[in-house]
Design an enzyme around this catalytic site. Structure first.
Site, PDB file in Angstrom:
ATOM      1  CE  LYS A 115      -4.533  -1.466   1.578  1.00 18.61           C
ATOM      2  NZ  LYS A 115      -5.666  -1.305   2.418  1.00 18.61           N
ATOM      3  CE  LYS A 197      -6.100  -8.036  -1.918  1.00 26.83           C
ATOM      4  NZ  LYS A 197      -6.360  -7.816  -0.448  1.00 26.83           N
ATOM      5  CE  LYS A 200     -13.260  -3.854   0.041  1.00 27.36           C
ATOM      6  NZ  LYS A 200     -11.961  -3.804   1.093  1.00 27.36           N
TER       7      LYS A 200
HETATM    8  P1  TYM Z   1     -10.620  -6.271   3.218  1.00 31.12           P
HETATM    9  O1  TYM Z   1     -11.925  -5.144   3.352  1.00 31.12           O
HETATM   10  O2  TYM Z   1      -9.602  -5.889   2.479  1.00 31.12           O
HETATM   11  O3  TYM Z   1     -11.248  -7.529   2.847  1.00 31.12           O
HETATM   12  C1  TYM Z   1     -12.497  -7.965   3.659  1.00 31.12           C
HETATM   13  C2  TYM Z   1     -12.342  -9.652   3.562  1.00 31.12           C
HETATM   14  O4  TYM Z   1     -12.387 -10.108   2.100  1.00 31.12           O
HETATM   15  C3  TYM Z   1     -11.115 -10.800   1.992  1.00 31.12           C
HETATM   16  N1  TYM Z   1     -10.596 -10.779   0.490  1.00 31.12           N
HETATM   17  C4  TYM Z   1     -10.259 -11.741  -0.239  1.00 31.12           C
HETATM   18  N2  TYM Z   1     -10.544 -13.189  -0.115  1.00 31.12           N
HETATM   19  C5  TYM Z   1     -10.115 -14.031  -1.189  1.00 31.12           C
HETATM   20  N3  TYM Z   1      -9.935 -13.452  -2.367  1.00 31.12           N
HETATM   21  C6  TYM Z   1      -9.618 -12.233  -2.361  1.00 31.12           C
HETATM   22  N4  TYM Z   1      -9.398 -11.718  -3.568  1.00 31.12           N
HETATM   23  C7  TYM Z   1      -9.965 -11.209  -1.411  1.00 31.12           C
HETATM   24  N5  TYM Z   1      -9.974  -9.673  -1.353  1.00 31.12           N
HETATM   25  C8  TYM Z   1     -10.418  -9.851  -0.012  1.00 31.12           C
HETATM   26  C9  TYM Z   1     -10.027 -10.547   2.813  1.00 31.12           C
HETATM   27  O5  TYM Z   1      -9.167 -11.307   3.227  1.00 31.12           O
HETATM   28  C10 TYM Z   1     -11.233 -10.273   4.016  1.00 31.12           C
HETATM   29  O6  TYM Z   1     -11.268 -11.123   4.995  1.00 31.12           O
HETATM   30  N6  TYM Z   1      -7.796  -5.832   7.305  1.00 31.12           N
HETATM   31  C11 TYM Z   1      -9.011  -6.268   6.665  1.00 31.12           C
HETATM   32  C12 TYM Z   1     -10.297  -5.846   7.642  1.00 31.12           C
HETATM   33  C13 TYM Z   1     -10.295  -5.805   8.899  1.00 31.12           C
HETATM   34  C14 TYM Z   1     -10.528  -7.176   9.714  1.00 31.12           C
HETATM   35  C15 TYM Z   1     -10.357  -7.058  10.921  1.00 31.12           C
HETATM   36  C16 TYM Z   1     -10.536  -8.378   9.288  1.00 31.12           C
HETATM   37  C17 TYM Z   1      -9.976  -4.943   9.808  1.00 31.12           C
HETATM   38  N7  TYM Z   1     -10.323  -5.675  11.368  1.00 31.12           N
HETATM   39  C18 TYM Z   1     -10.480  -8.050  12.242  1.00 31.12           C
HETATM   40  C19 TYM Z   1     -10.690  -9.646  10.113  1.00 31.12           C
HETATM   41  C20 TYM Z   1     -10.779  -9.253  11.540  1.00 31.12           C
HETATM   42  C21 TYM Z   1      -9.041  -5.839   5.373  1.00 31.12           C
HETATM   43  O7  TYM Z   1      -8.528  -4.884   4.883  1.00 31.12           O
HETATM   44  O8  TYM Z   1     -10.105  -6.613   4.749  1.00 31.12           O
END
Ligand code: TYM
Length: 332
Positions: A115, A197, A200
């Site tokens: 990032k 990956k 979004k």
């Molecule tokens: P974020 O918002 O990037 O993504 C949300 C969830 O989606 C999963 N994910 C994917 N899984 C499979 N293939 C992909 N291409 C893919 N892109 C995203 C992510 O692994 C995630 O589970 N830091 C986290 C948010 C967060 C969080 C937490 C998660 C903040 N606090 C506490 C768990 C527990 C994040 O940026 O997710």
């Protein structure tokens, strides 16, 4: 423990229109936990501002992410659905845990490195300490299980280390959480670059399928998906990463195994296969999209869900925080 139940916690950032990676890697699995467990699903807006957001869009996406949780099958009566910034304990514990997280540990986080390359003009302190806020999210609820995609594994390991370090100094305070990473779907790749990956925030719209894309768009994106040389539909992530990614997506949406998929498309070529993946995806998402439309038309209902969710989350967060404050030596 908060009470005698096992706890599940996860979060999604309202930082873009959610993709089928978010759905298959995370949200779809949120519904897999039994009712006996205490389940928290959070819209992590504090995390989202580590990257510059347009305020009106952030607000809209916060509502939409909450609506998607419900549309994907999370009943707000049975799950605690809430918005992170509405429960002040996250920021409070986040700061405390910053003081138990090492600079070196944060420097090793691959997402921070990625990032900071992508946002070279805004490498702010929040982007750096993001993983300790994530640890706070999880530890605040004495979480046992965290369903996430593979890209969050390193952050989860850090959360475990922070919990163990804190427990080591002050005695048992936090439950040490376990990740729950699905075997199929843990990393959905970009449709244009199978090595990356699906994200979004990808500027190439053809690389991502959004949960809310209409059926024609979904079909078109899958038809344009990058495949590999040859014409055989075979699962082989090294030799055929593009096809294997599509097989993973198809498997997640239909429940079919890779062997079944190979048999189904034996001798039929990539064209047929891509159409089938697109149709399976569009069919599976249709009910989610219908429900989403209904929910977003009712803002008052979503606000009620947020309010109840924040109240319930606050109740549990306070228990952990008062314990932490006492252990550290803060005057209550
Ligand atoms: P974020 O918002 O990037 O993504 C949300 C969830 O989606 C999963 N994910 C994917 N899984 C499979 N293939 C992909 N291409 C893919 N892109 C995203 C992510 O692994 C995630 O589970 N830091 C986290 C948010 C967060 C969080 C937490 C998660 C903040 N606090 C506490 C768990 C527990 C994040 O940026 O997710």
């Amino acid at each position: 423990m908060l009470d005698n139940r096992k706890v599940v916690f996860s979060g999604v950032q309202p930082s873009g229109n959610l993709t089928i990676g978010n759905y298959l890697g995370a949200i779809k699995n949120f519904t897999a936990f039994p009712e006996e467990m205490l389940r928290f699903y959070c819209v992590v807006d504090l995390h989202a501002i580590t990257v510059r957001q347009v305020p009106a869009e952030l607000r809209r996406r916060t509502y939409e992410t909450l609506a998607l949780y419900i549309a994907c099958g999370l009943d707000p009566e049975k799950n605690c659905l809430f918005v992170q910034s509405q429960v002040s304990g996250h920021a409070e514990l986040g700061w405390i845990l910053d003081c138990y997280t090492m600079f070196g540990e944060l420097s090793r986080m691959t997402q921070f490195k990625d990032k900071s390359q992508k946002h070279a003009d805004n490498i702010n302190a929040g982007l750096f300490t993001y993983p300790s806020l994530m640890a706070a999210d999880i530890l605040l609820y004495q979480t046992d299980i965290v369903p996430v995609g593979i890209d969050q594994k390193q952050h989860l390991e850090l959360a475990r280390n922070i919990a163990e370090r804190f427990n080591g100094v002050y005695g048992d305070t936090f439950v040490v959480p376990e990740p729950y990473i699905p075997e199929t779907g843990m990393k959905i790749a970009s449709l244009q670059d199978p090595a990356a990956k699906m994200s979004k925030s990808d500027p190439n719209e053809n690389a991502v399928v959004r949960i809310l894309d209409d059926p024609d768009t979904i079909l078109r994106k899958f038809k344009r998906a990058v495949t590999d040389s040859g014409s055989e539909v075979r699962y082989d992530p090294t030799e055929k990463p593009g096809v294997s990614n599509l097989m993973t997506i198809y498997s997640c949406f239909t429940g079919k195994t890779f062997e079944e998929i190979e048999r189904e498309f034996d001798g039929r070529g990539y064209g047929d296969f891509k159409t089938a993946v697109g149709e399976a995806c569009a069919d599976a998402l249709r009910p989610v999209q219908d429900e989403f439309k209904r929910l977003t038309a009712d803002k008052a209902y979503l606000e009620e869900v947020m309010k109840n969710g924040a109240a319930a989350a606050t109740h549990y967060a306070r228990k952990t925080l008062s314990k932490v404050r006492r252990k550290i030596g803060f005057v209550n």
